[in-house]
Design a protein around this motif. Structure first.
Motif, PDB file in Angstrom:
ATOM      1  N   THR A   1     -13.242   1.632  15.308  1.00 37.39           N
ATOM      2  CA  THR A   1     -12.518   1.678  14.038  1.00 37.39           C
ATOM      3  C   THR A   1     -12.735   3.008  13.337  1.00 37.39           C
ATOM      4  OG1 THR A   1     -12.650  -0.720  13.741  1.00 37.39           O
ATOM      5  CG2 THR A   1     -12.313   0.610  11.767  1.00 37.39           C
ATOM      6  N   ALA A   2     -13.971   3.493  13.340  1.00 36.50           N
ATOM      7  CA  ALA A   2     -14.264   4.784  12.712  1.00 36.50           C
ATOM      8  C   ALA A   2     -13.506   5.915  13.410  1.00 36.50           C
ATOM      9  CB  ALA A   2     -15.766   5.051  12.744  1.00 36.50           C
ATOM     10  N   ILE A   3     -13.463   5.866  14.734  1.00 36.17           N
ATOM     11  CA  ILE A   3     -12.728   6.889  15.484  1.00 36.17           C
ATOM     12  C   ILE A   3     -11.235   6.802  15.169  1.00 36.17           C
ATOM     13  CG2 ILE A   3     -12.083   7.668  17.801  1.00 36.17           C
ATOM     14  CD1 ILE A   3     -14.838   6.653  18.744  1.00 36.17           C
ATOM     15  N   PHE A   4     -10.719   5.587  15.123  1.00 35.62           N
ATOM     16  CA  PHE A   4      -9.302   5.380  14.822  1.00 35.62           C
ATOM     17  C   PHE A   4      -8.954   5.915  13.433  1.00 35.62           C
ATOM     18  CE2 PHE A   4      -5.931   2.562  13.091  1.00 35.62           C
ATOM     19  CZ  PHE A   4      -4.915   2.856  13.992  1.00 35.62           C
ATOM     20  N   GLY A   5      -9.809   5.631  12.457  1.00 36.39           N
ATOM     21  CA  GLY A   5      -9.546   6.129  11.111  1.00 36.39           C
ATOM     22  C   GLY A   5      -9.616   7.643  11.039  1.00 36.39           C
ATOM     23  N   ALA A   6     -10.670   8.221  11.629  1.00 31.56           N
ATOM     24  CA  ALA A   6     -10.842   9.674  11.573  1.00 31.56           C
ATOM     25  C   ALA A   6      -9.710  10.401  12.285  1.00 31.56           C
ATOM     26  CB  ALA A   6     -12.184  10.051  12.191  1.00 31.56           C
TER      27      ALA A   6
ATOM     28  N   ASP B   1      -3.296  14.188  11.471  1.00 32.71           N
ATOM     29  CA  ASP B   1      -1.943  14.278  10.917  1.00 32.71           C
ATOM     30  C   ASP B   1      -1.950  14.775   9.478  1.00 32.71           C
ATOM     31  OD1 ASP B   1      -0.537  13.521  13.138  1.00 32.71           O
ATOM     32  OD2 ASP B   1      -0.560  11.377  12.645  1.00 32.71           O
ATOM     33  N   ARG B   2      -3.120  15.248   9.035  1.00 35.61           N
ATOM     34  CA  ARG B   2      -3.291  15.771   7.674  1.00 35.61           C
ATOM     35  C   ARG B   2      -2.984  14.713   6.616  1.00 35.61           C
ATOM     36  NH1 ARG B   2      -0.045  21.399   8.118  1.00 35.61           N
ATOM     37  NH2 ARG B   2       1.399  19.995   9.183  1.00 35.61           N
ATOM     38  N   TRP B   3      -3.365  13.484   6.926  1.00 29.56           N
ATOM     39  CA  TRP B   3      -3.263  12.430   5.924  1.00 29.56           C
ATOM     40  C   TRP B   3      -4.353  12.642   4.875  1.00 29.56           C
ATOM     41  CZ3 TRP B   3      -2.060   6.845   7.950  1.00 29.56           C
ATOM     42  CH2 TRP B   3      -0.876   6.872   8.707  1.00 29.56           C
ATOM     43  N   GLY B   4      -4.082  12.234   3.651  1.00 28.63           N
ATOM     44  CA  GLY B   4      -5.102  12.249   2.614  1.00 28.63           C
ATOM     45  C   GLY B   4      -6.108  11.130   2.837  1.00 28.63           C
ATOM     46  N   TRP B   5      -7.157  11.139   2.020  1.00 32.28           N
ATOM     47  CA  TRP B   5      -8.217  10.160   2.260  1.00 32.28           C
ATOM     48  C   TRP B   5      -7.766   8.734   1.979  1.00 32.28           C
ATOM     49  CZ3 TRP B   5     -10.194   6.887  -1.409  1.00 32.28           C
ATOM     50  CH2 TRP B   5      -9.976   7.208  -2.752  1.00 32.28           C
ATOM     51  N   ARG B   6      -6.861   8.546   1.032  1.00 32.54           N
ATOM     52  CA  ARG B   6      -6.415   7.182   0.743  1.00 32.54           C
ATOM     53  C   ARG B   6      -5.640   6.573   1.918  1.00 32.54           C
ATOM     54  NH1 ARG B   6      -6.059   9.679  -4.305  1.00 32.54           N
ATOM     55  NH2 ARG B   6      -7.295   8.635  -5.934  1.00 32.54           N
ATOM     56  N   PRO B   7      -4.643   7.269   2.481  1.00 35.79           N
ATOM     57  CA  PRO B   7      -3.990   6.711   3.668  1.00 35.79           C
ATOM     58  C   PRO B   7      -4.950   6.494   4.832  1.00 35.79           C
ATOM     59  CG  PRO B   7      -2.669   8.483   2.754  1.00 35.79           C
ATOM     60  CD  PRO B   7      -3.971   8.491   2.012  1.00 35.79           C
TER      61      PRO B   7
ATOM     62  N   PHE C   1       0.832  -1.205   0.000  1.00 37.12           N
ATOM     63  CA  PHE C   1       0.000   0.000   0.000  1.00 37.12           C
ATOM     64  C   PHE C   1       0.866   1.256   0.000  1.00 37.12           C
ATOM     65  CE2 PHE C   1      -3.039   2.925   2.312  1.00 37.12           C
ATOM     66  CZ  PHE C   1      -3.901   3.071   1.237  1.00 37.12           C
ATOM     67  N   ALA C   2       1.970   1.228   0.757  1.00 39.34           N
ATOM     68  CA  ALA C   2       2.897   2.364   0.762  1.00 39.34           C
ATOM     69  C   ALA C   2       3.488   2.579  -0.628  1.00 39.34           C
ATOM     70  CB  ALA C   2       4.002   2.135   1.789  1.00 39.34           C
ATOM     71  N   SER C   3       3.816   1.479  -1.307  1.00 37.23           N
ATOM     72  CA  SER C   3       4.347   1.584  -2.667  1.00 37.23           C
ATOM     73  C   SER C   3       3.308   2.184  -3.611  1.00 37.23           C
ATOM     74  CB  SER C   3       4.777   0.203  -3.155  1.00 37.23           C
ATOM     75  OG  SER C   3       5.239   0.255  -4.487  1.00 37.23           O
ATOM     76  N   TYR C   4       2.070   1.746  -3.467  1.00 41.25           N
ATOM     77  CA  TYR C   4       0.980   2.278  -4.294  1.00 41.25           C
ATOM     78  C   TYR C   4       0.813   3.783  -4.084  1.00 41.25           C
ATOM     79  CZ  TYR C   4      -3.913   3.573  -5.112  1.00 41.25           C
ATOM     80  OH  TYR C   4      -5.059   4.230  -5.478  1.00 41.25           O
ATOM     81  N   LEU C   5       0.823   4.219  -2.824  1.00 39.88           N
ATOM     82  CA  LEU C   5       0.663   5.641  -2.542  1.00 39.88           C
ATOM     83  C   LEU C   5       1.851   6.444  -3.066  1.00 39.88           C
ATOM     84  CD1 LEU C   5      -0.740   5.527   1.113  1.00 39.88           C
ATOM     85  CD2 LEU C   5      -2.009   5.992  -0.992  1.00 39.88           C
ATOM     86  N   GLY C   6       3.052   5.872  -2.951  1.00 42.69           N
ATOM     87  CA  GLY C   6       4.229   6.556  -3.465  1.00 42.69           C
ATOM     88  C   GLY C   6       4.172   6.736  -4.973  1.00 42.69           C
ATOM     89  N   ARG C   7       3.670   5.735  -5.662  1.00 44.27           N
ATOM     90  CA  ARG C   7       3.543   5.836  -7.113  1.00 44.27           C
ATOM     91  C   ARG C   7       2.500   6.886  -7.505  1.00 44.27           C
ATOM     92  NH1 ARG C   7       5.760   1.672 -10.152  1.00 44.27           N
ATOM     93  NH2 ARG C   7       6.778   0.039  -8.935  1.00 44.27           N
ATOM     94  N   ARG C   8       1.440   6.963  -6.741  1.00 49.65           N
ATOM     95  CA  ARG C   8       0.403   7.952  -7.050  1.00 49.65           C
ATOM     96  C   ARG C   8       0.892   9.376  -6.812  1.00 49.65           C
ATOM     97  NH1 ARG C   8      -4.719   6.810  -8.298  1.00 49.65           N
ATOM     98  NH2 ARG C   8      -5.127   9.012  -7.859  1.00 49.65           N
TER      99      ARG C   8
END
Length: 208
Positions: free
Chosen positions: A137-142, A147-153, A76-83
């Motif tokens: 899980t929803a709280i953990f994701g939100a 950390d200003r992560w994008g929606w994909r991470p 997944f990290a590789s995928y995000l790096g490519r994007r």
């Protein structure tokens, strides 16, 4: 899809710059919150997963689940790096520092708060463990948006949180944070430290 165009080799100094703030504004509050709640309510800390009642079982299931989580997180990290066109790979000293941070501090504290405290308390209050897993899980994701992560991470973090929540749910009583913590550490290292490092050197070797 093209390979990342910009390679960033992170250093210990760069990592320590964010770690020291991270400890103060995130990890300490996540640690102290359940302790304060326990003190005021008289809730035993074992109710938050501080138990080693079945360590052999926990370690045994953590090995295959951790390896699977590590591989998926690395991919997944590789995928995000490519994007994004950006690839963050730690130097050798920073690899050690980051990995120790994720294993010793980040994974145990996040599991202590989100699985042991939030999921555990919601499950007891509502008597609905499955709903507690989904809400925690929803709280953990939100929370990763802080950390200003994008929606994909964030989607990836939420999926990991669901996986960890189910690991915590499906275990003998009393519940223990050991298995989800070990798997969490493997996932984080796969996503942020050892995974990118291994991919970088594997690709460099295959090209050279």
């Amino acid at each position: 899809m093209t390979a990342p165009r910009t390679l960033h080799r992170t250093t210990v100094a760069q990592s320590w710059a964010w770690m020291r703030l991270d400890i103060l504004i995130r990890l300490i509050p996540l640690t102290v919150g359940p302790l304060v709640f326990s003190w005021f309510t008289g809730t035993p800390l074992a109710d938050f997963g501080l138990s080693f009642a079945h360590p052999l079982r926990d370690v045994a299931i953590s090995i295959p689940l951790g390896l699977a989580g590590f591989a998926i997180a690395t991919g997944f990290a590789s995928y995000l790096g490519r994007r994004s066109g950006r690839w963050f790979v730690p130097t050798v000293p920073d690899l050690t520092v980051q990995s120790v941070y994720y294993i010793v501090l980040n994974a145990p504290i996040e599991e202590w708060f989100f699985r042991g405290f939030v999921q555990g308390m919601l499950s007891r209050w509502w008597q609905a463990p499955a709903i507690a897993v989904l809400v925690a899980t929803a709280i953990f994701g939100a929370y990763h948006f802080l950390d200003r992560w994008g929606w994909r991470p964030v989607v990836g973090a939420t999926a990991a949180g669901l996986f960890l929540g189910l690991i915590y749910l499906w275990q003998p009583s009393p519940p223990s944070l050991l298995a989800p913590t070990l798997v969490h550490a493997a996932i984080t290292c796969g996503f942020l430290s050892l995974g990118p490092y291994v991919l970088y050197y594997w690709r460099r070797k295959s090209l050279g």
